[in-house]
Design a protein around this motif. Sequence first.
Motif, short mmCIF file in Angstrom:
data_model
loop_
_atom_site.label_atom_id
_atom_site.label_comp_id
_atom_site.label_asym_id
_atom_site.label_seq_id
_atom_site.Cartn_x
_atom_site.Cartn_y
_atom_site.Cartn_z
N SER A 55 45.31 43.05 44.56
CA SER A 55 45.08 43.10 46.16
C SER A 55 44.56 41.85 46.39
CB SER A 55 44.23 44.13 46.88
OG SER A 55 42.81 43.59 46.08
N LEU A 56 44.15 40.92 45.85
CA LEU A 56 43.63 39.72 46.47
C LEU A 56 44.51 38.35 45.76
CD1 LEU A 56 39.73 39.53 46.13
CD2 LEU A 56 40.94 39.39 48.32
N SER A 57 45.17 38.98 44.49
CA SER A 57 45.99 37.92 43.71
C SER A 57 46.94 36.72 44.80
CB SER A 57 47.15 38.19 43.00
OG SER A 57 47.32 37.17 42.09
N ALA A 58 47.54 37.14 45.83
CA ALA A 58 48.64 36.90 46.80
C ALA A 58 47.58 35.94 47.97
CB ALA A 58 49.32 37.26 47.52
N SER A 59 47.08 36.18 48.14
CA SER A 59 46.02 35.16 49.50
C SER A 59 44.94 33.91 48.73
CB SER A 59 44.92 36.37 50.66
OG SER A 59 44.29 36.73 49.45
N GLU A 60 45.09 34.80 47.13
CA GLU A 60 43.81 33.56 46.85
C GLU A 60 44.91 32.87 45.83
OE1 GLU A 60 40.39 33.01 46.68
OE2 GLU A 60 40.26 34.72 48.39
N GLU A 66 42.56 35.95 36.60
CA GLU A 66 41.19 35.04 36.56
C GLU A 66 40.21 35.70 37.75
OE1 GLU A 66 41.39 30.79 37.94
OE2 GLU A 66 43.11 31.57 37.20
N ILE A 67 40.95 36.23 38.39
CA ILE A 67 40.33 36.92 40.16
C ILE A 67 38.97 37.77 39.52
CG2 ILE A 67 40.11 37.64 42.29
CD1 ILE A 67 42.93 36.52 42.54
N ALA A 68 39.76 38.69 38.64
CA ALA A 68 39.20 39.50 37.71
C ALA A 68 37.75 38.91 37.11
CB ALA A 68 39.43 40.59 36.82
N GLN A 69 37.53 37.98 35.98
CA GLN A 69 37.08 37.49 35.89
C GLN A 69 36.00 36.60 36.86
OE1 GLN A 69 36.46 37.50 32.01
NE2 GLN A 69 34.98 36.98 32.85
#
Length: 584
Positions: A55-60, A66-69
């Motif tokens: 869910s954060l992939s687009a805004s970040e 990578e975000i999960a890590q």
Amino acid sequence: MTQSVVQDKVSQALVGALRSAQQRGVLKLEQMPMVNLEAPKRPEWGDVSCTVAMSLSASERRPPFEIAQIIIDHIEQRDALFSRAEIARPGFLNLTVKRELWMDVLREIEAQGERYGHSQVGQGRRVLVEYVSANPTGPLHVGHGRGAAVGQALVRLLCATGHDVVSEYYINDAGRQMKLLGLSVLARYREACGQTVSFPEDGYHGGYIRTVAEHVKAEQGAALLSLPAADAEQRSREFAYRELLALIRQDLEMFGIAFESWLSEASLLSSGAVEQVLSELRARDLLFDQEGAQWFRSSAFGDEKDRVVRKQEGDYTYLASDIAYHRDKLRRGFDLLVDVWGADHHGYIPRMQAVVQAYGHPKERLRVVLVQMVNLLRGGQKVEMSKRSGEFITLREVMDEVGADAAKFFFLMRDSSTHLDFDLELAKQQSQENPVYYVQYVHARIASLRRVAASRGIACPLPSQADLNVLEDPDELALIRKLSAFPVVLQASAVELEPHRMAYYLRELAGMVHPFYNKHRILPPAPDSEAAAALSTEQSGSSGRATEVMTPGLTGARLALMWAVQQVVRNGLNVLGVSAPEQM
């Protein structure tokens, strides 16, 4: 969403990791996202799964993997919380919680007891649940019974989630059907007095009409024969109304249902409430005259067409009374109106939502739960039901045959919007094929187990008194995980107005408990053959348990686990209005 103590800890850990990553500048997080936990589709993937990274992939502007890590790297005390933390592409966080943490679920159940699973998500919102509302023209049939079971379960679920709930029965005691009731009873009364009469073409033919007519004769003698027809019909109608409404109240009481409020349609008419609401609608340009009738401009609020509220002859339609009734509900200050209707009233929903909107409220303030017909089976043959012909099975007959508990659970174990096959013979069986017996037997079986333990001088500790660390078997952990899901299921059942979710959960839980009971020892072997014979049904020993070595610590821990299971089953049955027996 309400969560168990374990899920709360996981959520807090993930939120803490996100905040830590934000403070360190690794993630921007313009807005803190919702951290929702789900059960992985396959148990080997872990205990909980989270999609927050995706869910954060687009805004970040970063890949979800990578975000999960980053999230995993920033979890404080990760090794104390999780035995495994993995990422599945594209960015699922799959987390396996430390076994020791699951034991907190059992302690939480003990601490909360009968309130385990309850919450305050309703925040005191006032809700009116109107259900059954059968015309007082005959006894309740099984279709009414299903609506009664659904309505009562909704009231209990909403109360358990922090809503301020009032239950109401709307008495449809006005209009053509009541007149037909009076004419039907009068015709049977005259027959009982020796007269030959023609029965009303659309009258009620059930045997109960003859019974009511006999009661009229017993009370009035031949007095009605000398009255004008209109007066005789009115006297017959009023007598039948009182007697049949009393019968309905008795049936509901026998079914374990009591309403806080009873409201009469006739009282709305006599008080002028119907005339008042139509005047209000006309003042808002929502009532107009056409072809000698009065019409509600419901198409202005999404209904497919406008609706007649007063006929050319001057009679009000059912809609006119329903407008006044729902206006009265809104005037009483309820935040949510829940109506439980038969599925044949599906087309009525848009016009009633139009009424709610006409008075300045969002249409979502009214939620309608539809209840489909019940196909009653006996010996494999469908029993046809028709109140007009008198060929129907009453709710009381079903209760007399299978009991109120079995009837309720059968009514609730399927989505109310789907047809239900109710097998009377199955509902009476004492076997795992009978869903209500299978669930209630979990509670009774554990009660019996604890009585046996007490008779043998074996302590039955509560979770806080037991060494829960010895619960290491995968079957034990699976049971605890299932118990941890109870608060989530309870809240979802209330929010979605779907009590069948709770019934389904209880059947799944029972489907885990009975095999566990048959596979694993809970009590040590009985000390002598005489005791073993006496306890043959309660852990006296079987080939499935023969290899397990029972220590006092393991016995105590498993008894504590069973106590928690029993508490959850009791809580679940309670919100469905079904009893939890100590013996069966």
